[in-house]
Design a protein around this motif. Structure first.
Motif, PDB file in Angstrom:
ATOM      1  N   LEU A   1      36.054  64.231  41.167  1.00  0.00           N
ATOM      2  CA  LEU A   1      36.472  64.776  42.450  1.00  0.00           C
ATOM      3  C   LEU A   1      37.942  65.172  42.382  1.00  0.00           C
ATOM      4  O   LEU A   1      38.752  64.442  41.803  1.00  0.00           O
ATOM      5  N   PRO A   2      38.321  66.299  42.983  1.00  0.00           N
ATOM      6  CA  PRO A   2      39.718  66.754  42.916  1.00  0.00           C
ATOM      7  C   PRO A   2      40.580  66.073  43.973  1.00  0.00           C
ATOM      8  O   PRO A   2      41.358  66.715  44.682  1.00  0.00           O
ATOM      9  N   ASP A   3      40.441  64.779  44.102  1.00  0.00           N
ATOM     10  CA  ASP A   3      41.155  64.034  45.132  1.00  0.00           C
ATOM     11  C   ASP A   3      41.747  62.765  44.535  1.00  0.00           C
ATOM     12  O   ASP A   3      41.418  62.368  43.415  1.00  0.00           O
ATOM     13  N   GLY A   4      42.566  62.094  45.316  1.00  0.00           N
ATOM     14  CA  GLY A   4      43.225  60.899  44.849  1.00  0.00           C
ATOM     15  C   GLY A   4      42.334  59.679  44.894  1.00  0.00           C
ATOM     16  O   GLY A   4      41.170  59.739  45.321  1.00  0.00           O
ATOM     17  N   PRO A   5      42.850  58.527  44.447  1.00  0.00           N
ATOM     18  CA  PRO A   5      42.067  57.289  44.469  1.00  0.00           C
ATOM     19  C   PRO A   5      41.645  56.947  45.891  1.00  0.00           C
ATOM     20  O   PRO A   5      42.403  57.138  46.838  1.00  0.00           O
ATOM     21  N   GLY A   6      40.436  56.455  46.019  1.00  0.00           N
ATOM     22  CA  GLY A   6      39.869  56.164  47.332  1.00  0.00           C
ATOM     23  C   GLY A   6      38.825  57.184  47.743  1.00  0.00           C
ATOM     24  O   GLY A   6      37.939  56.882  48.549  1.00  0.00           O
ATOM     25  N   ALA A   7      38.908  58.398  47.190  1.00  0.00           N
ATOM     26  CA  ALA A   7      37.957  59.452  47.563  1.00  0.00           C
ATOM     27  C   ALA A   7      36.552  59.112  47.076  1.00  0.00           C
ATOM     28  O   ALA A   7      35.562  59.293  47.802  1.00  0.00           O
ATOM     29  N   ALA A   8      36.439  58.631  45.841  1.00  0.00           N
ATOM     30  CA  ALA A   8      35.119  58.258  45.315  1.00  0.00           C
ATOM     31  C   ALA A   8      34.556  57.080  46.086  1.00  0.00           C
ATOM     32  O   ALA A   8      33.372  57.064  46.470  1.00  0.00           O
ATOM     33  N   ALA A   9      35.402  56.080  46.361  1.00  0.00           N
ATOM     34  CA  ALA A   9      34.959  54.906  47.120  1.00  0.00           C
ATOM     35  C   ALA A   9      34.488  55.304  48.512  1.00  0.00           C
ATOM     36  O   ALA A   9      33.486  54.790  49.007  1.00  0.00           O
ATOM     37  N   ALA A  10      35.206  56.230  49.154  1.00  0.00           N
ATOM     38  CA  ALA A  10      34.845  56.661  50.505  1.00  0.00           C
ATOM     39  C   ALA A  10      33.462  57.307  50.523  1.00  0.00           C
ATOM     40  O   ALA A  10      32.647  57.031  51.411  1.00  0.00           O
ATOM     41  N   ARG A  11      33.187  58.163  49.546  1.00  0.00           N
ATOM     42  CA  ARG A  11      31.874  58.822  49.520  1.00  0.00           C
ATOM     43  C   ARG A  11      30.756  57.816  49.305  1.00  0.00           C
ATOM     44  O   ARG A  11      29.696  57.901  49.929  1.00  0.00           O
ATOM     45  N   LYS A  12      30.994  56.840  48.442  1.00  0.00           N
ATOM     46  CA  LYS A  12      29.968  55.824  48.202  1.00  0.00           C
ATOM     47  C   LYS A  12      29.684  55.034  49.481  1.00  0.00           C
ATOM     48  O   LYS A  12      28.534  54.809  49.848  1.00  0.00           O
ATOM     49  N   LEU A  13      30.749  54.617  50.174  1.00  0.00           N
ATOM     50  CA  LEU A  13      30.556  53.788  51.358  1.00  0.00           C
ATOM     51  C   LEU A  13      29.965  54.587  52.520  1.00  0.00           C
ATOM     52  O   LEU A  13      29.173  54.050  53.308  1.00  0.00           O
ATOM     53  N   LEU A  14      30.339  55.849  52.633  1.00  0.00           N
ATOM     54  CA  LEU A  14      29.726  56.691  53.667  1.00  0.00           C
ATOM     55  C   LEU A  14      28.219  56.815  53.426  1.00  0.00           C
ATOM     56  O   LEU A  14      27.417  56.761  54.367  1.00  0.00           O
ATOM     57  N   ARG A  15      27.857  56.967  52.170  1.00  0.00           N
ATOM     58  CA  ARG A  15      26.437  57.034  51.808  1.00  0.00           C
ATOM     59  C   ARG A  15      25.754  55.691  52.084  1.00  0.00           C
ATOM     60  O   ARG A  15      24.599  55.637  52.508  1.00  0.00           O
ATOM     61  N   SER A  16      26.505  54.614  51.876  1.00  0.00           N
ATOM     62  CA  SER A  16      25.949  53.284  52.115  1.00  0.00           C
ATOM     63  C   SER A  16      25.652  53.053  53.590  1.00  0.00           C
ATOM     64  O   SER A  16      24.698  52.343  53.924  1.00  0.00           O
ATOM     65  N   VAL A  17      26.472  53.623  54.471  1.00  0.00           N
ATOM     66  CA  VAL A  17      26.210  53.479  55.909  1.00  0.00           C
ATOM     67  C   VAL A  17      24.806  53.977  56.225  1.00  0.00           C
ATOM     68  O   VAL A  17      24.054  53.350  56.983  1.00  0.00           O
ATOM     69  N   PHE A  18      24.434  55.110  55.608  1.00  0.00           N
ATOM     70  CA  PHE A  18      23.093  55.645  55.836  1.00  0.00           C
ATOM     71  C   PHE A  18      22.024  54.826  55.124  1.00  0.00           C
ATOM     72  O   PHE A  18      21.099  54.311  55.757  1.00  0.00           O
ATOM     73  N   PHE A  19      22.144  54.665  53.805  1.00  0.00           N
ATOM     74  CA  PHE A  19      21.056  54.040  53.044  1.00  0.00           C
ATOM     75  C   PHE A  19      20.867  52.574  53.407  1.00  0.00           C
ATOM     76  O   PHE A  19      19.748  52.106  53.626  1.00  0.00           O
ATOM     77  N   LYS A  20      21.963  51.829  53.483  1.00  0.00           N
ATOM     78  CA  LYS A  20      21.825  50.412  53.824  1.00  0.00           C
ATOM     79  C   LYS A  20      21.433  50.239  55.283  1.00  0.00           C
ATOM     80  O   LYS A  20      20.683  49.326  55.637  1.00  0.00           O
ATOM     81  N   GLY A  21      21.940  51.144  56.141  1.00  0.00           N
ATOM     82  CA  GLY A  21      21.539  51.081  57.546  1.00  0.00           C
ATOM     83  C   GLY A  21      20.067  51.392  57.720  1.00  0.00           C
ATOM     84  O   GLY A  21      19.359  50.737  58.499  1.00  0.00           O
ATOM     85  N   LEU A  22      19.586  52.404  56.988  1.00  0.00           N
ATOM     86  CA  LEU A  22      18.163  52.743  57.038  1.00  0.00           C
ATOM     87  C   LEU A  22      17.315  51.568  56.548  1.00  0.00           C
ATOM     88  O   LEU A  22      16.313  51.198  57.173  1.00  0.00           O
ATOM     89  N   ALA A  23      17.726  50.981  55.428  1.00  0.00           N
ATOM     90  CA  ALA A  23      16.977  49.850  54.876  1.00  0.00           C
ATOM     91  C   ALA A  23      16.941  48.687  55.861  1.00  0.00           C
ATOM     92  O   ALA A  23      15.907  48.039  56.059  1.00  0.00           O
ATOM     93  N   ALA A  24      18.082  48.416  56.495  1.00  0.00           N
ATOM     94  CA  ALA A  24      18.144  47.311  57.452  1.00  0.00           C
ATOM     95  C   ALA A  24      17.245  47.577  58.667  1.00  0.00           C
ATOM     96  O   ALA A  24      16.582  46.663  59.173  1.00  0.00           O
ATOM     97  N   ALA A  25      17.204  48.835  59.126  1.00  0.00           N
ATOM     98  CA  ALA A  25      16.349  49.180  60.260  1.00  0.00           C
ATOM     99  C   ALA A  25      14.875  49.022  59.905  1.00  0.00           C
ATOM    100  O   ALA A  25      14.067  48.535  60.708  1.00  0.00           O
ATOM    101  N   VAL A  26      14.506  49.417  58.685  1.00  0.00           N
ATOM    102  CA  VAL A  26      13.122  49.264  58.241  1.00  0.00           C
ATOM    103  C   VAL A  26      12.751  47.787  58.158  1.00  0.00           C
ATOM    104  O   VAL A  26      11.685  47.364  58.631  1.00  0.00           O
ATOM    105  N   VAL A  27      13.640  46.979  57.576  1.00  0.00           N
ATOM    106  CA  VAL A  27      13.363  45.540  57.444  1.00  0.00           C
ATOM    107  C   VAL A  27      13.209  44.894  58.815  1.00  0.00           C
ATOM    108  O   VAL A  27      12.270  44.124  59.058  1.00  0.00           O
ATOM    109  N   GLU A  28      14.125  45.216  59.734  1.00  0.00           N
ATOM    110  CA  GLU A  28      14.069  44.605  61.067  1.00  0.00           C
ATOM    111  C   GLU A  28      12.819  45.037  61.828  1.00  0.00           C
ATOM    112  O   GLU A  28      12.144  44.207  62.461  1.00  0.00           O
TER     113      GLU A  28
END
Length: 287
Positions: free
Chosen positions: A156-183
């Protein structure tokens, strides 16, 4: 003419747990010299064991920190003295963008280039071929070293933290979806219809298309008042079933916030509708 030989890269792997050991094993199999250290896990035969972080980093072209966010700062402080000039310290731990920037600051203070690397899928079964994002000054070097060995690294053409941000933003969706399915399935089990709901969820996910995200976002904003009431009822039902309504309550709270924000915007643009919820497109009963 003698044949030219390609120099084998030397890579240090700090953290030999499930992810670290899988990546280290693939690196060694691909021809790299792998130096490893983990205070709790002995290095396997195909890895050169070290007595500490600095010893593992000594002489390495690239250092991969694959321990945990909790240990990332300690590992860097303990190992940075062993990093040779020109080498890169890459932090692969799942951590906040702020922590990645802090790690970059520590590395810079010692004259070491840093890369924020985000592992974008589960490592077991994929190992080194797990898709990764990399940002920061050392990102291109991480890709240059790992890609010929079989890694999948997007820079990514960005500074440190950019890769982490994309991973965590994706996690909000995937982990949130998984948690909703489990519940929801836990509640359906208590209600005696788990099989029906499982089939319904499977059908909905199978029908998803390129337009699904737009429909979800548009519908959530347009019908936030009605859906907030619906999720309040769902949360009450789960509580009656003995299932903590964590995801249902969070959905209710989000919808209530969206409906309140929409009401303020609507009233500001058309003061004549103040106090008249029926004039709003997201009033209960309207779809």
């Amino acid at each position: 003419m003698p044949e030219e030989t390609t120099r084998r890269p030397t890579i240090a792997v700090l953290g030999l747990g499930e992810a670290g050991s899988a990546i280290a094993g693939d690196l060694a199999a691909a021809g790299a010299v792998v130096r490893g250290y983990d205070p709790a896990v002995p290095a396997p035969e195909h890895i050169v064991g070290a007595g500490g972080e600095a010893e593992a980093a000594d002489g390495a072209d690239l250092v991969l920190s694959v321990n945990s966010a909790h240990d990332a700062v300690g590992a860097l402080r303990a190992g940075v003295a062993g990093v040779r000039a020109g080498a890169v310290w890459a932090d692969l731990n799942t951590a906040s963008p702020g922590l990645k920037r802090s790690l970059d600051g520590i590395a810079r203070a010692h004259g070491v280039r840093f890369a924020d690397v985000a592992i974008m899928a589960p490592v077991p079964g994929r190992g080194l071929r797990t898709p990764m994002l990399a940002s920061g000054d050392g990102a291109a070097e991480v890709a240059a070293v790992l890609t010929p060995l079989g890694a999948d690294v997007e820079v990514l053409p960005d500074g440190p933290g950019a890769a982490a941000a994309r991973k965590l933003l994706r996690s909000v969706f995937f982990k949130g979806l998984a948690a909703a399915v489990v519940e929801s399935l836990e509640a359906a089990r208590s209600a005696g219809c788990e099989g029906w709901l499982r089939d319904d969820i499977t059908a909905e996910l199978t029908r998803a298309s390129a337009g699904t995200v737009d429909r979800l976002v548009t519908g959530t904003h347009r019908h936030s008042v009605r859906r907030a009431a619906e999720m309040a009822a769902a949360a009450d039902m789960l509580a009656d079933l003995g299932v903590p309504p964590l995801m249902a309550s969070a959905s209710r709270d989000l919808l209530e916030r969206l409906s309140a924000e929409a009401a303020v915007r609507f009233d500001q643009t058309d003061p004549g509708t103040l106090g008249d919820p029926s004039a709003r497109s997201d009033a209960p009963g309207l779809r």
